[in-house]
Design a protein around this motif. Structure first.
Motif, mmCIF file in Angstrom:
data_model
loop_
_atom_site.group_PDB
_atom_site.id
_atom_site.type_symbol
_atom_site.label_atom_id
_atom_site.label_comp_id
_atom_site.label_asym_id
_atom_site.label_seq_id
_atom_site.Cartn_x
_atom_site.Cartn_y
_atom_site.Cartn_z
ATOM 1 N N ASP A 25 0.830 -1.197 0.000
ATOM 2 C CA ASP A 25 0.000 0.000 0.000
ATOM 3 C C ASP A 25 0.870 1.254 0.000
ATOM 4 O O ASP A 25 0.670 2.183 -0.805
ATOM 5 N N ALA A 26 1.870 1.265 0.871
ATOM 6 C CA ALA A 26 2.755 2.423 0.957
ATOM 7 C C ALA A 26 3.607 2.568 -0.300
ATOM 8 O O ALA A 26 3.712 3.659 -0.882
ATOM 9 N N GLY A 55 1.491 3.591 -3.340
ATOM 10 C CA GLY A 55 1.070 4.987 -3.249
ATOM 11 C C GLY A 55 2.189 5.933 -3.649
ATOM 12 O O GLY A 55 1.969 6.901 -4.394
ATOM 13 N N ILE A 68 -5.567 -0.958 -2.743
ATOM 14 C CA ILE A 68 -4.420 -0.349 -2.079
ATOM 15 C C ILE A 68 -3.701 0.598 -3.038
ATOM 16 O O ILE A 68 -3.894 0.541 -4.245
ATOM 17 N N ASP A 114 -1.755 3.924 -1.252
ATOM 18 C CA ASP A 114 -2.074 4.916 -0.221
ATOM 19 C C ASP A 114 -2.281 6.316 -0.813
ATOM 20 O O ASP A 114 -1.344 6.967 -1.272
ATOM 21 N N ASN A 150 -2.880 9.047 0.719
ATOM 22 C CA ASN A 150 -2.160 10.060 1.486
ATOM 23 C C ASN A 150 -0.801 10.324 0.857
ATOM 24 O O ASN A 150 -0.354 11.474 0.751
ATOM 25 N N ARG A 151 -0.136 9.260 0.421
ATOM 26 C CA ARG A 151 1.189 9.396 -0.178
ATOM 27 C C ARG A 151 1.096 9.980 -1.591
ATOM 28 O O ARG A 151 1.998 10.701 -2.026
#
Length: 366
Positions: A63-64, A67, A112, A114, A116-117
């Motif tokens: 996910d990270a 993103g 997924i 992210d 936010n990223r």
């Protein structure tokens, strides 16, 4: 009034990035491309499509990483197109589906990448999580594309059926002289063909359907595939690679002893037949079948669609000046516009939701 859409489909064959201009009120795709994923990220995303150990840790890391990759890819694409990030109102980020369980209790879907990223990396407002509100309202969370298909392809005088052939195929029925919309997943698109080709040949896909064309259709296998209960299910319905995957091919073909290319030929015929069955059973009648997505490049599949749908005009979306590769990414750019405008993005007749809903969550870019 320009928006970016990003989409990674069930084939996990790259990140589609598109720009949609809404300055005239109607969506216009001005740029699109596909950005290759790093091999390690592709492998990690593919692995998440099947149950395994340490799923939460692996999903969190993906996910990270995904993103951050999406954010950097958007900036690179904008730079190559000569577009400033400040000229983009928002990014519509679909992400990567790692589970889609519309028939479980309770149903759920999970994407997924992210947001936010994405917002932090680009500095652009990002709209994401675009499926779960529909599911919370009793829908399948898919397909979402029908409303976008309606905005692009509706014809007042001729029935149109828009078929997107990604990993999974979906169809949108647009009857002439009507504002009715029906859309649903028809079954496999490229998923089975890609999985079997990768398993037998090590190639990611069967280019142009050349390998399938070398085989003779394994008729007993095809007869078994045609009994698949999803194809005959009444809409609304959606599915994913949880159902149509390599294990499915192996399980269905195991009772028989056909050469691999004959199995591929049967899978191609089943894919074309399942799409044609949906068009004839739930469509508005003979008209244009507009094919978009990667499957339109499979010449053998397009030929079998033509054979299975006599009396219909089989077109590629490009024939109508709509980029068939960037279409799904463009849809999520358009959904971002609708979300920020407070307009619904789902079609209850397509997803089964209790009513129209504004979709997604907004992550400010700063």
């Amino acid at each position: 009034m320009r928006y970016v859409g990003v989409m990674s489909g069930t084939s996990v064959d790259g990140l589609d990035v598109a720009v949609v201009d809404m300055s005239t009120g109607a969506p216009r795709i001005t740029e699109s491309t596909t950005v290759a994923l790093p091999d390690a990220l592709t492998a990690a995303l593919v692995a998440l499509n099947s149950p395994g150990d340490d799923e939460i840790d692996r999903a969190g890391a993906c996910d990270a990483a995904f993103g951050e990759f999406i954010g950097r890819a958007v900036l690179r694409c904008l730079d190559s197109w000569g577009v400033s990030p400040s000229d983009i109102r928002a990014i519509g980020c679909h992400g990567q589906t790692i589970r889609h369980r519309p028939d479980s209790t309770p149903p759920f879907t999970m994407q997924i990448g992210d947001p936010n990223r994405v917002a932090e990396t680009t500095g652009i407002d990002t709209v994401a999580d675009l499926r779960r509100r529909d599911m919370a309202a009793g829908g399948q969370g898919a397909p979402l594309a029908p409303l976008f298909h309606d905005a692009l392809f509706r014809d007042a005088e001729r029935h149109r059926i828009v078929v997107n052939v990604g990993g999974i195929a979906n169809a949108t029925m647009l009857p002439a002289a009507s504002d009715a919309i029906l859309g649903f997943d028809t079954g496999p698109g490229n998923a089975l063909l890609d999985a079997w080709c990768r398993h037998c040949k090590g190639d990611p896909y069967d280019r142009g359907g050349a390998w399938a064309s070398q085989g003779a259709v394994a008729t007993k296998l095809l007869d078994a595939l045609r009994l698949d209960p999803f194809v005959s299910r009444t809409p609304p319905k959606s599915t994913g690679k949880e159902r149509y995957n390599l294990d499915y091919v192996i399980r269905m073909s195991a009772p028989f002893d056909f050469p691999p290319q004959d199995v591929q030929a049967a899978l191609l015929e089943f894919t074309a037949w399942s799409i044609a069955t949906a068009v004839e059973r739930w469509g508005p009648g003979a008209g244009d079948v507009v094919v978009c997505g990667g499957g339109r490049h499979n010449h053998a599949l397009m030929g079998r669609l033509t054979a299975n749908l006599p009396g219909y005009g089989i077109l590629r979306s490009d024939d109508l000046d709509v980029d068939g590769d960037g279409l799904e990414a463009a849809a999520f750019a358009w959904f971002a516009h609708r979300t920020l405008s407070g307009q619904p993005g789902n079609v209850p007749a397509a997803t089964g939701a209790k009513g129209p809903r504004v979709l997604g969550a907004i992550y400010p870019g700063g």
